[in-house]
Design an enzyme around this catalytic site. Structure first.
Site, PDB file in Angstrom:
ATOM      1  N   GLY A  74     -15.508  21.423   8.408  1.00  0.00           N
ATOM      2  CA  GLY A  74     -15.941  21.616   7.031  1.00  0.00           C
ATOM      3  C   GLY A  74     -16.111  23.092   6.731  1.00  0.00           C
TER       4      GLY A  74
ATOM      5  N   ILE B 217     -18.740  25.243   6.991  1.00  0.00           N
ATOM      6  CA  ILE B 217     -19.389  26.060   8.014  1.00  0.00           C
ATOM      7  C   ILE B 217     -18.491  26.211   9.239  1.00  0.00           C
ATOM      8  CG2 ILE B 217     -21.362  26.212   9.593  1.00  0.00           C
ATOM      9  CD1 ILE B 217     -23.007  24.748   7.432  1.00  0.00           C
TER      10      ILE B 217
ATOM     11  N   ALA C 174     -25.330  26.187  -3.337  1.00  0.00           N
ATOM     12  CA  ALA C 174     -26.423  27.030  -3.831  1.00  0.00           C
ATOM     13  C   ALA C 174     -26.384  27.175  -5.348  1.00  0.00           C
ATOM     14  CB  ALA C 174     -26.356  28.405  -3.164  1.00  0.00           C
TER      15      ALA C 174
ATOM     16  N   GLU D 122     -12.438  17.770  14.601  1.00  0.00           N
ATOM     17  CA  GLU D 122     -12.857  17.075  13.380  1.00  0.00           C
ATOM     18  C   GLU D 122     -12.703  15.571  13.550  1.00  0.00           C
ATOM     19  OE1 GLU D 122     -14.105  15.589  10.157  1.00  0.00           O
ATOM     20  OE2 GLU D 122     -14.265  17.771  10.298  1.00  0.00           O
TER      21      GLU D 122
ATOM     22  N   HIS E 281      -1.812  42.587 -16.646  1.00  0.00           N
ATOM     23  CA  HIS E 281      -0.755  42.689 -15.628  1.00  0.00           C
ATOM     24  C   HIS E 281      -0.842  44.046 -14.931  1.00  0.00           C
ATOM     25  CE1 HIS E 281       3.163  42.277 -13.721  1.00  0.00           C
ATOM     26  NE2 HIS E 281       3.442  43.512 -14.123  1.00  0.00           N
TER      27      HIS E 281
ATOM     28  N   GLY F 110     -16.576  19.929  13.795  1.00  0.00           N
ATOM     29  CA  GLY F 110     -16.659  19.842  12.342  1.00  0.00           C
ATOM     30  C   GLY F 110     -15.780  20.863  11.662  1.00  0.00           C
TER      31      GLY F 110
ATOM     32  N   LYS G 162     -21.191  35.506   4.760  1.00  0.00           N
ATOM     33  CA  LYS G 162     -20.218  36.316   4.019  1.00  0.00           C
ATOM     34  C   LYS G 162     -20.176  37.746   4.546  1.00  0.00           C
ATOM     35  CE  LYS G 162     -19.602  32.629   1.985  1.00  0.00           C
ATOM     36  NZ  LYS G 162     -20.465  31.939   2.942  1.00  0.00           N
TER      37      LYS G 162
END
Length: 478
Positions: free
Chosen positions: A194, A196, A333, A215, A457, A192, A60
């Site tokens: 996904g 990650i 997690a 993939e 709003h 892959g 992140k």
């Protein structure tokens, strides 16, 4: 010989599930020890498991840094902000990421001391079972033995290997190597598509890599709602040029002195060959259940290596529990953490459980993807009658102001009872917005309940409100 210390609870693994379980057990007055064998690049013990050290947190950090760079390059100008000579220092980005990781991992040690949790570095394994369980903790040449009345196994997961493509974290890398490139690879291959693969592919694409994502599955993000997957593919493969190929069969991976060559057949059966400077292998994860001494005490594993448990995370052994990635359910997690709390409270005699039907899923791409509950294709397959409400961020005033208008919120509710069955989001801050849906579903709310709640709003959360209104075809702004 020194007397063996006996604990009320021994937790094996200090990832999000393990360290949370240990803290909660100690809070409940149980004498607790947490055993963990993770070591950082300096060879020192580092609490927090994969998530804090080489997963959720560092990824992140890099995602945010790369997004900031992209905003300066491509989005500031529409705000009238002119920037020339933009560049970045990758070493500084990596150092920032590492500092964040160090702060969090050392912080767990502080929490352990605060809550009087004993911390033992090393690999924990069962060596005997009787009135208590005897656990050997081996750290290099040092070995010690403890006894525990209750054991919580929280050993997490490891990257799934790809046969014929051994990870050296130089040319061929897993999640660990993908977080620490010394320079931006010009040509980056990712096997892959996904979580990650998409997140790491996004990071390096923004920083200048030409990214190909290969993939094996014939469809893109099949776990997500089909409408969300289609929108994500349109944005990632089109606007962001991530070059995602589905239905791929890898036939060979060869490492050379300066590149990695991947040979594969595409979804039409044609043979393709591609050369990459780096190759990320991200084909999922497997339970980290080896070398636990399971056979010594008779702990049952299934054919895939997951520890078998019941609905309360109890294994076949009395007073032995297992949580997180090493058991059934999503490898997330936050799921692990909540299971850790529930198990600690169960050991203390409380009635606690985790509802796996309301675990949120998040992919931290841009736009973000998040969902909870059933997808539309699942409801159709199960023959459930439902209604759907939909609201695009293009119509959201807040999203317009942010300049992030891709995506939508979609709500699915039972056609008879109006109870919310699933909420699916692709768009800005989807990871934050999904919490309202989780809360609503956990309390059995209807779409009408959300429709009747006043949302401030202008906010992104108004999209949730409008999607709820849309279930009964009465959106006000779309």
């Amino acid at each position: 010989m020194a007397e063996t210390t006996t604990y009320d609870v021994a937790v094996i693994g200090a990832g999000p599930g393990g360290y949370t379980a240990a803290i909660r057990a100690a809070q409940l007055g149980l004498k607790t020890v947490c055993i963990d064998d993770f070591k950082n690049v300096k060879g020192k013990p580092s609490l927090g498991g994969t998530c804090l050290n080489v997963g959720c947190i560092p990824s992140k950090a890099l995602l945010e840094s790369s997004e900031d760079y992209e905003r300066v390059l491509h989005k500031f100008s529409e705000h009238g902000i002119k920037v020339e000579g933009v560049s970045f220092d990758l070493a500084t980005m990596i150092a920032r990421k590492d500092k964040i990781v160090d702060n969090f991992t050392s912080g767990i040690g502080v929490l352990f001391r605060k809550n009087r949790v004993a911390s033992l570095p090393g690999r924990g394994r069962f060596v005997a079972a009787g009135e208590n369980y005897r656990i050997e903790v081996k750290d290099g040449d040092n070995t010690q033995v403890i006894d525990a009345r209750n054991v919580i196994i929280a050993t997490g997961s490891a990257a799934r290997p790809l046969p014929g493509a051994p990870v050296d974290n130089d040319r061929i890398v897993d999640n660990v190597g993908a977080l620490s490139f010394a320079e931006v690879p010009k040509r980056l291959g990712v096997i892959g598509a996904g979580v990650i693969g998409l997140e790491m592919g996004s990071v390096w694409k923004r920083l200048g890599s030409d990214v190909n994502i290969l993939e094996a599955l014939p469809s893109f993000l099949p776990a997500a709602d089909e409408q969300v997957s289609k929108e994500a593919f349109r944005v990632f493969n089109g606007t962001q040029d991530l070059k995602i190929y589905t239905g791929v069969n890898i036939t060979s991976v060869k490492t050379g002195p300066k590149s990695v060559t991947v040979t594969y057949t595409d979804n039409e059966g044609a043979t393709k060959r591609a050369d990459y400077d780096k190759l990320i292998v991200a084909i999922g994860r497997v339970p980290n259940s080896g070398d636990l001494g399971a056979e010594t005490v008779g702990l049952k594993l299934d054919e895939r290596g997951f520890i078998e448990i019941d609905g309360r995370n109890r294994t076949n052994l009395p007073n032995v529990f297992a949580i997180g990635d090493v058991v059934r359910g999503p490898m997330l997690a936050h799921k692990s953490s909540e299971e850790g709390v529930a198990v600690a409270e169960t050991i203390a005699g409380q009635d606690s459980h985790v509802n796996l039907d309301t675990i949120p899923w998040v992919i931290y791409t841009s736009p973000e993807i998040a969902w909870v509950g059933k997808t539309e294709q699942q409801l159709k397959a199960e023959g459930v009658q439902y209604r759907a409400g939909h609201f695009p961020f293009m119509v959201s005033g807040r999203a317009r102001a942010l300049g992030e208008t891709a995506g939508f919120v979609k709500m699915l509710a039972d056609a008879n009872t109006d109870r919310i069955l699933g909420v699916h989001i692709i768009g800005p801050y989807a990871s934050e917005l999904v919490a309202e849906a989780v809360l609503a579903m956990e309390f059995g709310a209807s779409s009408e309940d959300i429709a009747r709640i006043v949302h401030a709003h202008p906010t992104l959360s108004e999209a949730m409100h409008e999607a709820a209104l849309g279930v009964h075809k009465r959106t006000l702004n779309y």
